[in-house]
Design an enzyme around this catalytic site. Structure first.
Site, mmCIF file in Angstrom:
data_model
loop_
_atom_site.group_PDB
_atom_site.id
_atom_site.type_symbol
_atom_site.label_atom_id
_atom_site.label_comp_id
_atom_site.label_asym_id
_atom_site.label_seq_id
_atom_site.Cartn_x
_atom_site.Cartn_y
_atom_site.Cartn_z
ATOM 1 N N GLU A 124 -36.169 27.835 -113.053
ATOM 2 C CA GLU A 124 -37.272 28.752 -113.257
ATOM 3 C C GLU A 124 -38.432 28.333 -112.259
ATOM 4 O OE1 GLU A 124 -38.800 28.265 -116.962
ATOM 5 O OE2 GLU A 124 -40.327 29.737 -116.944
ATOM 6 N N GLY A 265 -43.057 19.497 -116.669
ATOM 7 C CA GLY A 265 -42.730 18.480 -117.941
ATOM 8 C C GLY A 265 -41.184 18.577 -118.212
ATOM 9 N N MET A 267 -37.752 21.195 -118.546
ATOM 10 C CA MET A 267 -36.955 22.674 -118.444
ATOM 11 C C MET A 267 -35.881 22.931 -119.430
ATOM 12 S SD MET A 267 -37.214 25.468 -117.001
ATOM 13 C CE MET A 267 -36.061 27.150 -117.452
ATOM 14 N N GLU A 302 -38.807 22.030 -125.644
ATOM 15 C CA GLU A 302 -37.755 22.502 -124.872
ATOM 16 C C GLU A 302 -36.420 22.836 -125.712
ATOM 17 O OE1 GLU A 302 -38.368 23.111 -121.955
ATOM 18 O OE2 GLU A 302 -40.107 21.858 -121.923
ATOM 19 N N HIS A 305 -37.144 26.545 -127.341
ATOM 20 C CA HIS A 305 -36.746 27.506 -126.334
ATOM 21 C C HIS A 305 -35.426 28.139 -126.569
ATOM 22 C CE1 HIS A 305 -40.201 28.316 -123.775
ATOM 23 N NE2 HIS A 305 -40.067 27.089 -123.198
ATOM 24 N N GLU A 324 -43.361 31.195 -123.707
ATOM 25 C CA GLU A 324 -44.029 29.972 -123.656
ATOM 26 C C GLU A 324 -45.241 29.806 -124.742
ATOM 27 O OE1 GLU A 324 -42.927 27.520 -122.153
ATOM 28 O OE2 GLU A 324 -41.683 28.494 -120.468
#
Ligand code: PHE
Ligand code: ZN
Length: 878
Positions: A124, A265, A267, A302, A305, A324
């Protein structure tokens, strides 16, 4: 280095000309020459008959075949940045591309790189194209099968997304391979591979529907026992998402890999999250309570997500907040449920005000959903993340919890497996609730922090309370005029004995529950049947990311501080009272006058400190004065950081002397011999005690410093040790030098702890700090290749040392500008972030402004700037 400056615009979006259904990858890992073979099953997306243009970034093509036959040279054009086939088949076909890349030489930490000796990837937003040519855009979703091959000694662990399906030896060599298959179609930015010699901690989780999920956290050998809190946080996150959002995990295995070189931070790669080790490793001796909370929050973020970002992803990068903002909201809610909701809210608002408000007020302001970018890396901002989360929170306030959940359920059901937009997201909520969200949607497109001016008056005879509200959104770059927003103003009318007063009717604005819907430039709400004169408590819980301007008299603020049923507004009352005095003190200092501080306010702080009915963590928050940067932000122009520091130190001294005995007594009483536990209640007690220590030392007298020295020596955990050392450093105490040495001796070799040591020295407000920071660049523990080291030493100097970064002689600006120029060719993403610490330069008083401008002009004049840095510098000086 790319130099193209053509901006990318949301309005130019068009669907991809081709789709890629499956991707079969083979990575032959080798430090300087890794072979990547990519077999793509491509098909035209409709009848566009356009050329196929696959993106690359500094790539070296080895070979390309189409349906098994080498593609003749005249049929394609390959550059480092693209592979173009002018007339591809207008039917499904297979393209095999071989590239060769150099992971050890990759200092940008995008694509495949090495952290220490571990191979890892960061894709990303546009890192996949640094490994192979691809339709590297989030609306191209493919099923990936990945084979990784490496030397068995160098990389015994080989990982990729999805489930493991095969592994074995490569005959006659010391090499081995692993094969992974991810059944969920995903965009390339969620792809990951890892290869290395790593330690592992395993556990498992049973989902609500009874599936067993294997959990693994990989880290550097020897750090395994620092992974326990991360693992615990992961399991709690998995459970919470099932309960709060009905979301289960979907693969047989979930892996986290901690690496020490990482730009951000962490992914959320599908099934294989890669983390900055700072957000995985934590134990009482090396991590503070704040670190534990961050680990928990980032692990949750994370993990969440997996549904908000992975199962449902973004159509294009303009929609970044779709994943986000929503996922930040979800991790904030998780931490609120796991810890203290009011305290979490205060902490989050503090962060928003510190990081997002200045962004919104300066040259880098942009909407939550930007409409144009030059470099997408520069839009992973507080606005997209934190303000993006506030927008979701407002949506929930406007719709109510039930409709909000129904809208989320519909979103998951309707868009699973798709790449969607903010419009798609909002339509789910409009559909379930029937509420028109057209005006609300302006929160996504209008930058700037709205200001709400409020005035109230009570008519005793008519038993009527009249509240007038006016809203204004300031101009921001590219947006000179704004439309009125839909602002949910949560409120209460606080009666004389602290209860919220009832009223018969509210006329003049829609009111649902305890929310006034402010939707016009000016609205007057008349509450009838109000039995007594109320003190209005507005924007409770910070119900909108706005600035409330209401000239309540200090007596009303003290009243709210003591009695409001909304904890957030109790804190806010303390903050407002403190801020007023801090601004007045700054003015007094600049005019060579003597600042005056309000005894009634100081006494109220003493009361809060001693109020056992309030949780310690809340008391700690209420006792922490706004920081120097907060004061600068509120002053807004002609900022003199030295005057701000002097005024603030004056208030600290006033508190320390007026409350001396009470603070000491309480500090003493809070001392405990309980063994360390990272839970929120214990952390809250430590926070209160350490805040008291900081206040006691605020008079600059030796007694407070001696107490800090003593605490530093006696500390049995990092929270207390760091708090004591911070008191010594931030007060510029002589004793800090010996303590810093002791700290260094104890933790030399532990990079994450040495980062704390760097940061404390870089944030020390003494004139020798800049020299010290420059010297530390040569310290053996510092490395310009590691973003954590850079952020600790240079980043915290620029962002958290107001007086020294803003030295009147401009040497702080020059230092940071030079460092950015040095870093830019190596790691543009981190360089550009560092440069953003200049974002408020126009608000400085004239002398410093000129020095900052000179430094910025040197940056803009430098040849060969990266696109990242060029974008930030251009907007900063525009
Ligand atoms: N998507 C990551 C997150 O969870 C952030 C990130 C962006 C990481 C870009 C690396 C590169 O917020
Ligand atoms: Zn995220």
């Amino acid at each position: 280095m790319k130099t193209d400056t053509a901006p990318v615009r949301l309005s130019d979006y068009r669907p991809p000309d081709y789709l890629i259904d499956t991707v079969t990858l083979d990575f032959r890992l080798s430090p300087n020459a890794t072979r990547v073979t990519s077999l793509l099953a491509i098909r035209p997306n409709g009848d566009t008959r356009r050329p196929l243009v696959l993106a690359g970034d500094q790539l070296k093509l080895v070979s390309v075949t189409l349906d098994g036959a080498p593609l003749p040279k005249e049929r394609y054009r390959a550059t480092p940045d693209a592979l173009e086939i002018a007339d591809p088949p207008q039917r499904p076909f297979k393209l095999e591309i071989v590239t060769e890349i150099d992971p050890a030489g990759n200092s940008k930490l995008m694509g495949l790189y090495r952290s220490e000796r571990t191979y890892c990837t960061q894709c990303e937003a546009e890192g996949f194209r640094r490994m192979t040519y691809f339709l590297d855009r989030p609306d191209v979703l493919s099923v990936y099968t990945t084979r990784i091959e490496a030397d068995r000694t160098e990389a015994p662990v080989l990982l990729s997304n999805g489930n493991p399906i095969d592994a074995g030896s490569v005959d006659g060599t010391n090499r081995h391979y692993a094969l992974w298959h991810d059944p969920f179609p995903k965009p390339a930015y969620l792809f990951a591979v890892v290869g290395g010699d790593l330690g592992v901690v395993t556990d498992h989780f049973k989902t609500t529907s009874g599936r067993n999920v294997e959990l693994r956290i990989y880290c550097e050998h020897g750090k395994e026992d620092r992974c326990a809190y991360a693992m615990d946080s992961l399991k709690r996150s998995m459970r919470w998402d099932e309960v709060a959002f009905g979301r289960e995990y979907d693969l047989d295995i979930f892996m986290i890999v901690a690496v020490s070189d990482f730009n951000m931070g962490a992914m959320e790669n599908k099934g294989l999250n890669i983390f900055n080790d700072k957000y995985v490793l934590a134990d009482p001796d090396t991590a503070t309570d704040g670190d534990f909370a961050h680990v928990e929050g980032v692990i949750a973020h994370e993990y969440f997500h997996n549904w908000t970002g992975n199962r449902i992803t973004c159509r294009d990068w303009f929609q970044l907040c779709l994943k986000e903002g929503l996922t930040v909201f979800r991790d904030q809610e998780f931490s609120s449920d796991e810890r203290s909701r009011p305290v979490k809210r205060i902490a989050d608002v503090r962060t928003l005000q510190a990081r997002q408000f200045p962004e919104d007020a300066g040259p880098l302001a942009h909407p939550v959903r930007p409409e144009v970018y030059h470099e997408i890396n520069n839009f992973y901002t507080a606005t997209v993340y934190e303000k993006g989360s506030e927008v979701i929170r407002m949506l929930k306030s406007i719709l109510g919890a039930k409709d909000f959940r129904a809208g989320m359920d519909l979103y998951f059901e309707r868009h699973d497996g798709q790449a969607v937009t903010i419009e798609d997201f909002l339509a789910c909520f409009a559909d379930v609730s029937g509420v028109d969200l057209a005006q609300f949607k302006l929160w996504y497109s209008q930058a700037g922090t709205p200001e709400i001016v409020a005035n109230g008056s009570y008519d005793a005879k008519a038993r009527r309370y009249t509240l007038s509200l006016a809203q204004n959104v300031p101009a921001t770059p590219g947006q000179s005029t704004k439309k009125p927003m839909h602002i949910p103003v949560r409120f209460g009318l606080v009666g004389p004995n602290g209860e919220d007063l009832a009223y018969d009717a509210a006329v003049g604005a829609a009111v649902t529950g305890d929310v006034i819907h402010l939707m016009e430039p000016n609205q007057t709400v008349v509450f009838s049947g109000v039995s007594a004169p109320p003190v209005p408590s507005l924007l409770r819980g910070f119900s909108a990311p706005a600035k409330l301007m209401m000239e309540l008299p200090p007596s009303d603020l003290l009243f709210l501080l003591r009695t409001d049923t909304d904890s957030f507004n109790r804190w806010r009352a303390a903050e407002t009272l403190a801020m007023r005095q801090l601004i007045a003190a700054t003015t007094a200092v600049r005019m060579n006058g003597a600042p005056k501080y309000d005894d009634a306010f100081v006494d109220a702080l003493g009361e809060i400190a001693e109020n056992d009915a309030l949780e310690p963590a809340f008391r700690a928050q209420a006792l922490q004065l706004p920081g120097e940067a907060d004061i600068a932000r509120e002053i807004g122009n002609d900022v003199d950081p030295d005057a701000i520091a002097a005024g603030r130190n004056g208030l600290r001294a006033a508190i320390a002397s007026r409350l001396a005995a009470r603070l000491r007594r309480l500090h003493q009483a809070l001392g405990s011999s309980m063994p360390f536990s990272p839970d929120a209640a214990s952390a809250g007690r430590r926070a209160l005690r350490n805040t008291l220590l900081d206040l006691i030392a605020g008079d600059g007298a030796t007694e407070g410093i001696a107490l800090a020295v003593e605490r530093f020596r006696a500390a049995d955990n990092m929270t207390d040790r760091m708090a004591a050392l911070a008191v010594l450093c931030h007060n510029g105490a002589e004793a800090r030098l010996e303590a810093l040495d002791a700290f260094h001796r104890r933790y030399a070799g532990d990079a994450l702890v040495i980062d704390k040591w760097f940061a404390l020295q870089a944030t020390t407000p003494t004139p020798d700090t800049l020299t010290r920071v420059k010297t530390l660049l040569d310290h053996p523990a510092f490395s310009i290749g590691n973003p954590n080291r850079i952020r600790s030493l240079v980043g915290s100097f620029a962002a958290a040392n107001q007086t020294q970064f803003n030295r009147p002689d401009g040497a702080g600006y020059d230092f940071v500008a030079d460092f950015v120029l040095d870093l830019d060719p190596k790691n543009p993403q981190t360089a550009a972030r560092l440069l953003a610490s200049f974002r408020s330069w126009r608000a400085l008083e004239a002398g410093r402004r000129q020095k900052a401008e000179a430094a910025l002009n040197r940056v803009v004049a430098a040849p060969n700037l990266s696109r990242d840095t060029r974008d930030i510098i251009t907007r900063t000086i525009a």
